[in-house]
Design a protein around this motif. Sequence first.
Motif, mmCIF file in Angstrom:
data_model
loop_
_atom_site.group_PDB
_atom_site.id
_atom_site.type_symbol
_atom_site.label_atom_id
_atom_site.label_comp_id
_atom_site.label_asym_id
_atom_site.label_seq_id
_atom_site.Cartn_x
_atom_site.Cartn_y
_atom_site.Cartn_z
ATOM 1 N N GLU A 194 -4.098 -2.622 10.808
ATOM 2 C CA GLU A 194 -5.225 -1.763 11.151
ATOM 3 C C GLU A 194 -4.759 -0.529 11.904
ATOM 4 N N ILE A 195 -3.800 -0.714 12.827
ATOM 5 C CA ILE A 195 -3.274 0.421 13.596
ATOM 6 C C ILE A 195 -2.553 1.396 12.669
ATOM 7 N N VAL A 196 -1.716 0.846 11.762
ATOM 8 C CA VAL A 196 -0.993 1.704 10.812
ATOM 9 C C VAL A 196 -1.977 2.468 9.928
ATOM 10 N N GLY A 197 -3.022 1.775 9.460
ATOM 11 C CA GLY A 197 -4.024 2.442 8.633
ATOM 12 C C GLY A 197 -4.726 3.567 9.359
ATOM 13 N N CYS A 198 -5.115 3.316 10.625
ATOM 14 C CA CYS A 198 -5.785 4.360 11.409
ATOM 15 C C CYS A 198 -4.865 5.548 11.653
ATOM 16 N N GLY B 199 11.434 11.318 -18.584
ATOM 17 C CA GLY B 199 11.710 10.570 -17.370
ATOM 18 C C GLY B 199 10.625 10.715 -16.323
ATOM 19 N N MET B 200 10.005 11.905 -16.259
ATOM 20 C CA MET B 200 8.952 12.143 -15.278
ATOM 21 C C MET B 200 7.754 11.251 -15.545
ATOM 22 N N TRP B 201 7.382 11.104 -16.822
ATOM 23 C CA TRP B 201 6.236 10.266 -17.158
ATOM 24 C C TRP B 201 6.542 8.795 -16.941
ATOM 25 N N VAL B 202 7.804 8.405 -17.137
ATOM 26 C CA VAL B 202 8.217 7.027 -16.841
ATOM 27 C C VAL B 202 8.032 6.747 -15.347
ATOM 28 N N ILE B 203 8.422 7.715 -14.516
ATOM 29 C CA ILE B 203 8.271 7.554 -13.062
ATOM 30 C C ILE B 203 6.798 7.448 -12.687
ATOM 31 N N VAL B 204 5.964 8.301 -13.302
ATOM 32 C CA VAL B 204 4.528 8.264 -13.008
ATOM 33 C C VAL B 204 3.943 6.900 -13.347
ATOM 34 N N ILE B 205 4.281 6.376 -14.536
ATOM 35 C CA ILE B 205 3.771 5.064 -14.950
ATOM 36 C C ILE B 205 4.286 3.972 -14.017
ATOM 37 N N ALA B 206 5.564 4.092 -13.610
ATOM 38 C CA ALA B 206 6.144 3.094 -12.714
ATOM 39 C C ALA B 206 5.442 3.102 -11.355
ATOM 40 N N VAL B 207 5.133 4.288 -10.847
ATOM 41 C CA VAL B 207 4.438 4.393 -9.557
ATOM 42 C C VAL B 207 3.048 3.774 -9.648
ATOM 43 N N ILE B 208 2.325 4.065 -10.746
ATOM 44 C CA ILE B 208 0.991 3.489 -10.927
ATOM 45 C C ILE B 208 1.070 1.964 -10.988
ATOM 46 N N ALA B 209 2.053 1.458 -11.748
ATOM 47 C CA ALA B 209 2.226 0.010 -11.851
ATOM 48 C C ALA B 209 2.552 -0.603 -10.493
ATOM 49 N N MET B 210 3.387 0.081 -9.719
ATOM 50 C CA MET B 210 3.754 -0.418 -8.395
ATOM 51 C C MET B 210 2.535 -0.474 -7.471
ATOM 52 N N LEU B 211 1.664 0.544 -7.581
ATOM 53 C CA LEU B 211 0.458 0.557 -6.753
ATOM 54 C C LEU B 211 -0.468 -0.601 -7.127
ATOM 55 N N VAL B 212 -0.596 -0.855 -8.435
ATOM 56 C CA VAL B 212 -1.457 -1.956 -8.886
ATOM 57 C C VAL B 212 -0.905 -3.291 -8.402
ATOM 58 N N VAL B 213 0.410 -3.492 -8.538
ATOM 59 C CA VAL B 213 1.036 -4.744 -8.098
ATOM 60 C C VAL B 213 0.919 -4.893 -6.582
ATOM 61 N N SER B 214 1.127 -3.788 -5.846
ATOM 62 C CA SER B 214 1.026 -3.842 -4.391
ATOM 63 C C SER B 214 -0.395 -4.177 -3.956
ATOM 64 N N ASP B 215 -1.364 -3.614 -4.665
ATOM 65 C CA ASP B 215 -2.759 -3.912 -4.343
ATOM 66 C C ASP B 215 -3.053 -5.404 -4.538
ATOM 67 N N TYR B 216 -2.493 -5.984 -5.595
ATOM 68 C CA TYR B 216 -2.725 -7.414 -5.855
ATOM 69 C C TYR B 216 -2.000 -8.286 -4.828
ATOM 70 N N PHE C 233 -5.576 -3.337 5.577
ATOM 71 C CA PHE C 233 -5.337 -1.980 5.099
ATOM 72 C C PHE C 233 -5.721 -1.847 3.624
ATOM 73 N N VAL C 234 -5.251 -2.782 2.806
ATOM 74 C CA VAL C 234 -5.561 -2.746 1.378
ATOM 75 C C VAL C 234 -7.043 -3.032 1.150
ATOM 76 N N LYS C 235 -7.601 -3.956 1.929
ATOM 77 C CA LYS C 235 -9.036 -4.223 1.823
ATOM 78 C C LYS C 235 -9.843 -2.960 2.103
ATOM 79 N N GLY C 236 -9.403 -2.200 3.121
ATOM 80 C CA GLY C 236 -10.107 -0.964 3.444
ATOM 81 C C GLY C 236 -10.061 0.039 2.303
ATOM 82 N N ILE C 237 -8.889 0.154 1.651
ATOM 83 C CA ILE C 237 -8.766 1.060 0.505
ATOM 84 C C ILE C 237 -9.677 0.612 -0.638
ATOM 85 N N ASN C 238 -9.667 -0.698 -0.930
ATOM 86 C CA ASN C 238 -10.496 -1.212 -2.019
ATOM 87 C C ASN C 238 -11.986 -1.043 -1.722
ATOM 88 N N ILE C 239 -12.369 -1.243 -0.475
ATOM 89 C CA ILE C 239 -13.769 -1.051 -0.093
ATOM 90 C C ILE C 239 -14.168 0.412 -0.273
#
Length: 277
Positions: free
Chosen positions: A17-21, A184-201, A208-214
Amino acid sequence: MQTSTHPSPVSRRSRFEIVGCVLKVILPLAVSAGLILWLFHKVNIHQVESIIKQGVDYRYIIAMMVLTVLSHIIRGIRWGIQLRAAGIPRIPVVAESVSIFGAYALNLVFPFLGEAWRCVYITRREGCKLSTVVGTDLGDRASDGIMIFLIIILTLFVAHPAMDRFLDRYPIGEDIQRVMTAGGMWVIVIAVIAMLVVSDYCFRNTSFVKGINISIIRIWDGFKVLFHMKGTGLYLILTLGIWICYFFEAYVCFFAFPLPVSLSRIRLIRWGLCRDW
């Protein structure tokens, strides 16, 4: 008797919570400060001061201010349509306008402070739930984001020849084309999106993640109101009115300052779309 050295779930939650704020406060401030430094690092302050004192036609500045006031009033009326669709009773136009004027004023003091204030202002005035008002506020901004996206698409379509000449003439154009066409740039973009989805799960149970999802859910809930509320046509007309005011604010300001070329010879200024220089 041994004491556990592992942090409790409560303490870990508090740390998130502190890091998020901190991120919510520091990131907007850092971006704002960086943009200001970048914009003014080559500006001659003495020349700016001289232009303000001697080279400004303040009649056009006053006209621009009138258009700004009008855009704020229209935005307040538009937000009122969303609030009523969310179950909040009709609010006087004066109160709707005050919420917008206060929000813009406080945003100049601190990023996002105005958005929080106008939600609290309406919540206390009408005695409704804060989450409901926040959802409509986020939906209001989301609809503006869609409008900006449509304007960008229109600009890219109309200004395509001029942008091609710019990209061919300046080295930065070659860099942009090289980056946009690099696989390569589009590969990086897709990889970042995938990483965000996996991190969210994986971290979905952290505050912090709950706050983002809310926040995402509230944006969607506030935006969904547009599809079933009364006055959708009026909402679209008011949205168009807001952005027409924004356009003419910038257009009028060009007449307030001395320019090296005649305005009548620049189609960019005449029509607001980059067709020819």
